[in-house]
Design a protein around this motif. Structure first.
Motif, mmCIF file in Angstrom:
data_model
loop_
_atom_site.group_PDB
_atom_site.id
_atom_site.type_symbol
_atom_site.label_atom_id
_atom_site.label_comp_id
_atom_site.label_asym_id
_atom_site.label_seq_id
_atom_site.Cartn_x
_atom_site.Cartn_y
_atom_site.Cartn_z
ATOM 1 N N VAL A 153 0.864 -1.184 0.000
ATOM 2 C CA VAL A 153 0.000 0.000 0.000
ATOM 3 C C VAL A 153 0.901 1.234 0.000
ATOM 4 O O VAL A 153 1.670 1.447 0.942
ATOM 5 N N ALA A 154 0.812 2.036 -1.068
ATOM 6 C CA ALA A 154 1.640 3.243 -1.202
ATOM 7 C C ALA A 154 0.751 4.480 -1.144
ATOM 8 O O ALA A 154 -0.383 4.477 -1.637
ATOM 9 N N PHE A 155 1.295 5.556 -0.552
ATOM 10 C CA PHE A 155 0.534 6.811 -0.452
ATOM 11 C C PHE A 155 1.494 7.999 -0.513
ATOM 12 O O PHE A 155 2.619 7.949 -0.011
ATOM 13 N N GLY A 156 0.983 9.092 -1.118
ATOM 14 C CA GLY A 156 1.670 10.377 -1.072
ATOM 15 C C GLY A 156 2.925 10.443 -1.911
ATOM 16 O O GLY A 156 3.176 9.611 -2.781
ATOM 17 N N GLY A 157 3.735 11.464 -1.635
ATOM 18 C CA GLY A 157 4.976 11.689 -2.354
ATOM 19 C C GLY A 157 4.922 12.952 -3.196
ATOM 20 O O GLY A 157 3.867 13.578 -3.367
ATOM 21 N N TYR A 158 6.078 13.328 -3.715
ATOM 22 C CA TYR A 158 6.197 14.513 -4.575
ATOM 23 C C TYR A 158 6.924 14.126 -5.852
ATOM 24 O O TYR A 158 8.026 13.584 -5.812
ATOM 25 N N TYR A 159 6.303 14.381 -7.000
ATOM 26 C CA TYR A 159 6.893 14.042 -8.300
ATOM 27 C C TYR A 159 6.719 15.210 -9.276
ATOM 28 O O TYR A 159 6.457 15.039 -10.451
ATOM 29 N N GLY A 160 6.922 16.424 -8.786
ATOM 30 C CA GLY A 160 6.613 17.635 -9.540
ATOM 31 C C GLY A 160 5.350 18.270 -9.015
ATOM 32 O O GLY A 160 5.133 19.473 -9.164
#
Length: 522
Positions: free
Chosen positions: A320-327
């Motif tokens: 289960v993955a959530f969030g982050g910043y990719y631009g």
């Protein structure tokens, strides 16, 4: 990235239809929390808990809960534990301060939150406990050698101990120390390790294998990102950096990792230039990297500062993955159904020689479907040779072929390992060459700057020489001016003297004129 799934609100109804090793965005009902990165996450009782994080340079203090069974978000409101006296006179303090780069660990019936960067000033790591039943929060009193405050560290649970490695302190100093918190006594201790530790770093990941080995992967300093893997033997407290096989792994920081049995899954991260699109898995027993799946560039799963957990649904574990910043900041929830792996693995650090020896062991030969007799390994060598010598039939050829085939398989296995080792050495050599090339470029740049500064120094020296000449000329002009002033003064004195003589002659001229006039009259 897979397409969004449009199904009912129960994830278990379509779980079995999901393809293995493919990320899928979950359909979320209702409102979503604000997008963020560098938060902390943990799954407990079928719910994903998200704490804090950062967005647009602002730290967050909320706790968001995602129910994996109903696919809905809700906010968790905390209150301070009234029976706790840990806060003392600071009862006006926030229940959960805005924090980023912290760690969250499930322990007992609650969550432990520790570390991270916050606007609250603290010299040491603060541990907070969140009770998931009463929704109360308190600061846990710890003793011993409490580590200095930091963010971007890794915290790993081993039995009843938390192992903290590295991070960045409030003065931006990078760390590579090891601290252990005994959760039974809430006592901190600092560990003295042997051999060469990982270089100081933050935003790395850590995992535990066989309740004995602490693995540290990736992370960054203030200038470079890492792709190295280090292992600490918790029994001997010795660091090592073993040879790794499999796919080539690129440097990254801000990635997320989670271990399922002996498979360590790594998602996202970046190198300050671009996000990492591959989802990796490390077999911690064989020490072999492999790519599970890949996403497109600028995808939410190629983010920095995302979180990765495991959720148990219908007896099956999901990533289960959530969030982050990719631009841009992300607030989607993604799941991946992992493919079942073979549970029979060799022990960690097994040597190539041992693996080759194990591969060379074969079962005893028995009668085949045609009734042809083969060597029986239960008999001794003399009996087998005697049978071979006394029997003359195509059976002899069968025995030879089988022996040669077994030996060929053994040699092929050894050759494969040698090729893998050679490939690894080639990769290491390439990395060293790349590092040498980068250092050479940096040296050339420094030499260029030095040459420019030397040229500027020469120009300044020439200007100083010209100024000195001008100054000497100025002294000469002042001397000439002084001479001229002296001449002028002398000339003025001569003029005054001349003027005085003329006046006297003019005054006496009247007498001579009278005498002369008298003479003329006579």
């Amino acid at each position: 990235m897979g397409a969004e799934v449009t199904v009912d609100s129960d994830i278990s109804s379509w779980l079995l239809s999901l393809a293995y090793d493919q990320w899928v965005a979950l359909p979320v009902s209702g409102s979503r929390p604000s997008a963020r990165y560098k938060h902390a996450a943990e799954v407990a009782n079928g719910k994903l808990y998200i704490t804090g994080g950062s967005r647009n340079g602002r730290y967050l203090s909320d706790i968001q809960v995602f129910d994996l069974r109903t696919l809905t978000w809700s906010a968790l409101k905390l209150h301070m534990d009234s029976e706790s006296d840990q806060l003392g006179d600071n009862s006006s303090q926030e229940v959960l301060p805005a924090t980023s780069g912290h760690s969250l660990v499930k322990w007992g019936n609650g969550l432990l939150l520790l570390g991270g960067h916050s606007k609250e000033s603290s010299d040491v790591v603060t541990v907070r406990s969140i009770d998931l039943e009463t929704h109360s929060c308190c600061i846990v009193k710890t003793s011993g050698k409490v580590p200095i405050a930091r963010g971007g560290q890794s915290v790993t649970l081993v039995g009843s101990r938390l192992i903290m490695f590295g991070g960045e302190d409030i003065g931006r100093r990078l760390l590579n120390d090891i601290h252990i918190l005994d959760l039974e006594t809430m006592t901190w201790d600092v560990v003295v390790t042997l051999q060469t530790p990982p270089s100081p770093r933050f935003d790395h990941t850590a995992a535990i294998h066989a309740d004995r080995y602490l693995l540290i992967f990736g992370g960054c300093s203030h200038s470079v990102c890492f792709s190295d893997l280090h292992i600490l033997d918790l029994d001997t407290m010795e660091w090592s950096q073993p040879q790794i096989q499999g796919d080539v792994v690129s440097p990254r920081a801000g990635h997320a990792g989670i271990a399922i049995n002996e498979n360590w899954y790594i998602v996202g991260g970046g190198d300050n230039k671009s996000g990492v699109s591959e989802t990796l898995v490390l077999n911690m027993s064989k020490l072999v990297w492999s790519v599970v799946t890949s996403v497109k560039e600028r995808d939410p799963l190629a983010s920095e500062g995302l979180s990765l957990c495991t959720g148990l649904v219908n007896g099956e574990k999901l990533l289960v993955a959530f969030g982050g910043y990719y631009g841009k900041y992300n607030n989607e929830v993604y799941v991946l159904r992992t493919k079942p792996k073979d549970s029979l693995r060799p022990k960690i650090f097994q040597s190539p020689a041992a693996a080759a020896a194990a591969a060379s062991v074969t079962a005893a030969y028995a009668l085949n479907s045609k009734g042809e007799k083969k060597i029986d390994l239960k008999k001794n060598e003399d009996e087998n040779l005697k049978e071979i010598e006394t029997e003359s039939s195509p059976q002899d050829f069968t025995v030879d072929v089988n022996l040669i085939t077994a030996e060929k398989k053994t040699l092929e296995s050894s050759l494969t390992e040698i090729r893998a080792q050679n490939s690894k050495l080639t990769e290491d050599l390439t990395e060293i060459n790349n590092t040498h090339e980068d250092l050479s470029k940096e040296l050339l740049s420094v030499k260029g700057q030095l040459a420019a500064e030397t040229s500027r120094c020469f120009k300044l020296e020439a200007q100083i020489a010209e100024l000195q000449k001008s100054l000497e000329s100025l002294h000469s002009i002042e001397d000439e001016l002084q001479v001229l002033r002296s001449q002028k003064s002398a000339f003025e004195r001569d003029m005054e003297f001349s003027n005085d003589g003329t006046t006297q002659r003019q005054n006496s001229g009247g007498v001579w004129q009278w005498i002369a006039g008298g003479t003329r009259n006579s």
